[in-house]
Design a protein around this motif. Structure first.
Motif, PDB file in Angstrom:
ATOM      1  N   ASP A  48      67.625 -26.682  55.397  1.00  0.00           N
ATOM      2  CA  ASP A  48      66.822 -25.724  56.165  1.00  0.00           C
ATOM      3  C   ASP A  48      67.560 -24.388  56.247  1.00  0.00           C
ATOM      4  O   ASP A  48      68.685 -24.329  56.738  1.00  0.00           O
ATOM      5  CB  ASP A  48      66.583 -26.276  57.570  1.00  0.00           C
ATOM      6  CG  ASP A  48      65.562 -25.480  58.347  1.00  0.00           C
ATOM      7  OD1 ASP A  48      65.503 -24.239  58.181  1.00  0.00           O
ATOM      8  OD2 ASP A  48      64.829 -26.087  59.143  1.00  0.00           O
ATOM      9  N   PRO A  49      66.941 -23.298  55.793  1.00  0.00           N
ATOM     10  CA  PRO A  49      67.610 -21.991  55.823  1.00  0.00           C
ATOM     11  C   PRO A  49      67.889 -21.495  57.244  1.00  0.00           C
ATOM     12  O   PRO A  49      68.693 -20.583  57.432  1.00  0.00           O
ATOM     13  CB  PRO A  49      66.639 -21.071  55.090  1.00  0.00           C
ATOM     14  CG  PRO A  49      65.318 -21.749  55.159  1.00  0.00           C
ATOM     15  CD  PRO A  49      65.603 -23.235  55.216  1.00  0.00           C
ATOM     16  N   ARG A  50      67.274 -22.097  58.237  1.00  0.00           N
ATOM     17  CA  ARG A  50      67.532 -21.686  59.618  1.00  0.00           C
ATOM     18  C   ARG A  50      68.890 -22.174  60.109  1.00  0.00           C
ATOM     19  O   ARG A  50      69.432 -21.641  61.080  1.00  0.00           O
ATOM     20  CB  ARG A  50      66.417 -22.182  60.540  1.00  0.00           C
ATOM     21  CG  ARG A  50      65.083 -21.490  60.246  1.00  0.00           C
ATOM     22  CD  ARG A  50      63.966 -22.132  60.989  1.00  0.00           C
ATOM     23  NE  ARG A  50      63.720 -23.467  60.425  1.00  0.00           N
ATOM     24  CZ  ARG A  50      62.649 -24.189  60.675  1.00  0.00           C
ATOM     25  NH1 ARG A  50      61.720 -23.738  61.486  1.00  0.00           N
ATOM     26  NH2 ARG A  50      62.499 -25.380  60.136  1.00  0.00           N
ATOM     27  N   VAL A  51      69.472 -23.171  59.438  1.00  0.00           N
ATOM     28  CA  VAL A  51      70.790 -23.683  59.842  1.00  0.00           C
ATOM     29  C   VAL A  51      71.857 -22.589  59.714  1.00  0.00           C
ATOM     30  O   VAL A  51      72.540 -22.279  60.696  1.00  0.00           O
ATOM     31  CB  VAL A  51      71.162 -24.964  59.071  1.00  0.00           C
ATOM     32  CG1 VAL A  51      72.612 -25.340  59.300  1.00  0.00           C
ATOM     33  CG2 VAL A  51      70.245 -26.110  59.478  1.00  0.00           C
ATOM     34  N   PRO A  52      72.023 -21.956  58.539  1.00  0.00           N
ATOM     35  CA  PRO A  52      73.023 -20.884  58.473  1.00  0.00           C
ATOM     36  C   PRO A  52      72.657 -19.673  59.332  1.00  0.00           C
ATOM     37  O   PRO A  52      73.538 -18.989  59.850  1.00  0.00           O
ATOM     38  CB  PRO A  52      73.106 -20.532  56.988  1.00  0.00           C
ATOM     39  CG  PRO A  52      71.930 -21.148  56.346  1.00  0.00           C
ATOM     40  CD  PRO A  52      71.465 -22.267  57.225  1.00  0.00           C
ATOM     41  N   GLN A  53      71.368 -19.431  59.511  1.00  0.00           N
ATOM     42  CA  GLN A  53      70.955 -18.330  60.391  1.00  0.00           C
ATOM     43  C   GLN A  53      71.383 -18.604  61.827  1.00  0.00           C
ATOM     44  O   GLN A  53      71.884 -17.705  62.516  1.00  0.00           O
ATOM     45  CB  GLN A  53      69.438 -18.130  60.324  1.00  0.00           C
ATOM     46  CG  GLN A  53      68.951 -17.620  58.997  1.00  0.00           C
ATOM     47  CD  GLN A  53      67.437 -17.678  58.859  1.00  0.00           C
ATOM     48  OE1 GLN A  53      66.723 -18.178  59.723  1.00  0.00           O
ATOM     49  NE2 GLN A  53      66.940 -17.171  57.743  1.00  0.00           N
ATOM     50  N   GLY A  54      71.198 -19.835  62.285  1.00  0.00           N
ATOM     51  CA  GLY A  54      71.625 -20.222  63.624  1.00  0.00           C
ATOM     52  C   GLY A  54      73.135 -20.133  63.765  1.00  0.00           C
ATOM     53  O   GLY A  54      73.644 -19.627  64.769  1.00  0.00           O
ATOM     54  N   ARG A  55      73.850 -20.616  62.753  1.00  0.00           N
ATOM     55  CA  ARG A  55      75.314 -20.535  62.759  1.00  0.00           C
ATOM     56  C   ARG A  55      75.764 -19.087  62.886  1.00  0.00           C
ATOM     57  O   ARG A  55      76.617 -18.757  63.717  1.00  0.00           O
ATOM     58  CB  ARG A  55      75.879 -21.148  61.475  1.00  0.00           C
ATOM     59  CG  ARG A  55      77.402 -21.087  61.393  1.00  0.00           C
ATOM     60  CD  ARG A  55      77.918 -21.286  59.983  1.00  0.00           C
ATOM     61  NE  ARG A  55      77.408 -20.222  59.132  1.00  0.00           N
ATOM     62  CZ  ARG A  55      76.921 -20.397  57.905  1.00  0.00           C
ATOM     63  NH1 ARG A  55      76.882 -21.582  57.356  1.00  0.00           N
ATOM     64  NH2 ARG A  55      76.471 -19.374  57.212  1.00  0.00           N
ATOM     65  N   ASP A  56      75.177 -18.212  62.086  1.00  0.00           N
ATOM     66  CA  ASP A  56      75.562 -16.802  62.108  1.00  0.00           C
ATOM     67  C   ASP A  56      75.256 -16.158  63.454  1.00  0.00           C
ATOM     68  O   ASP A  56      76.031 -15.327  63.938  1.00  0.00           O
ATOM     69  CB  ASP A  56      74.869 -16.045  60.978  1.00  0.00           C
ATOM     70  CG  ASP A  56      75.356 -16.473  59.598  1.00  0.00           C
ATOM     71  OD1 ASP A  56      76.397 -17.164  59.502  1.00  0.00           O
ATOM     72  OD2 ASP A  56      74.676 -16.118  58.611  1.00  0.00           O
ATOM     73  N   ALA A  57      74.146 -16.535  64.069  1.00  0.00           N
ATOM     74  CA  ALA A  57      73.802 -15.994  65.389  1.00  0.00           C
ATOM     75  C   ALA A  57      74.806 -16.456  66.437  1.00  0.00           C
ATOM     76  O   ALA A  57      75.249 -15.664  67.279  1.00  0.00           O
ATOM     77  CB  ALA A  57      72.385 -16.411  65.782  1.00  0.00           C
ATOM     78  N   LEU A  58      75.182 -17.723  66.387  1.00  0.00           N
ATOM     79  CA  LEU A  58      76.156 -18.246  67.353  1.00  0.00           C
ATOM     80  C   LEU A  58      77.503 -17.549  67.211  1.00  0.00           C
ATOM     81  O   LEU A  58      78.182 -17.276  68.207  1.00  0.00           O
ATOM     82  CB  LEU A  58      76.305 -19.760  67.189  1.00  0.00           C
ATOM     83  CG  LEU A  58      75.072 -20.587  67.550  1.00  0.00           C
ATOM     84  CD1 LEU A  58      75.275 -22.047  67.164  1.00  0.00           C
ATOM     85  CD2 LEU A  58      74.734 -20.462  69.021  1.00  0.00           C
ATOM     86  N   ILE A  59      77.871 -17.222  65.988  1.00  0.00           N
ATOM     87  CA  ILE A  59      79.110 -16.471  65.756  1.00  0.00           C
ATOM     88  C   ILE A  59      78.936 -15.028  66.231  1.00  0.00           C
ATOM     89  O   ILE A  59      79.783 -14.490  66.943  1.00  0.00           O
ATOM     90  CB  ILE A  59      79.510 -16.513  64.265  1.00  0.00           C
ATOM     91  CG1 ILE A  59      79.860 -17.933  63.835  1.00  0.00           C
ATOM     92  CG2 ILE A  59      80.673 -15.556  63.988  1.00  0.00           C
ATOM     93  CD1 ILE A  59      79.973 -18.114  62.324  1.00  0.00           C
TER      94      ILE A  59
END
Length: 76
Positions: A48-59
């Motif tokens: 799911d492409p939202r996984v790295p997007q979520g990771r980047d947002a959390l960072i």
């Protein structure tokens, strides 16, 4: 790379309680959307492409350091 799936609850429990609290207390619309989508998801999948997007947002919002994000998202 094999497809990896976790329940959203299993994924949430990878985070520490203070990380969970920071997500839930965030005033950022991006983090609020992340938390809401996670609460609605049946599974969190590595494809799911939202996984790295979520990771980047959390960072980006300082909830996770890069090092901690590597640990949390290492299963993907």
């Amino acid at each position: 790379k094999p497809l990896i799936s976790l329940t959203s609850l299993s994924f949430f429990y990878i985070l520490t309680e203070s990380e969970q609290d920071a997500i839930l207390a965030s005033t950022s619309p991006e983090i609020k959307r992340f938390a809401y989508k996670l609460s609605l998801a049946t599974l969190v999948q590595s494809s799911d492409p939202r996984v790295p997007q979520g990771r980047d947002a959390l960072i980006g919002f300082g909830i996770l350091t890069q090092e901690r994000a590597n640990e949390v998202f290492n299963f993907f």
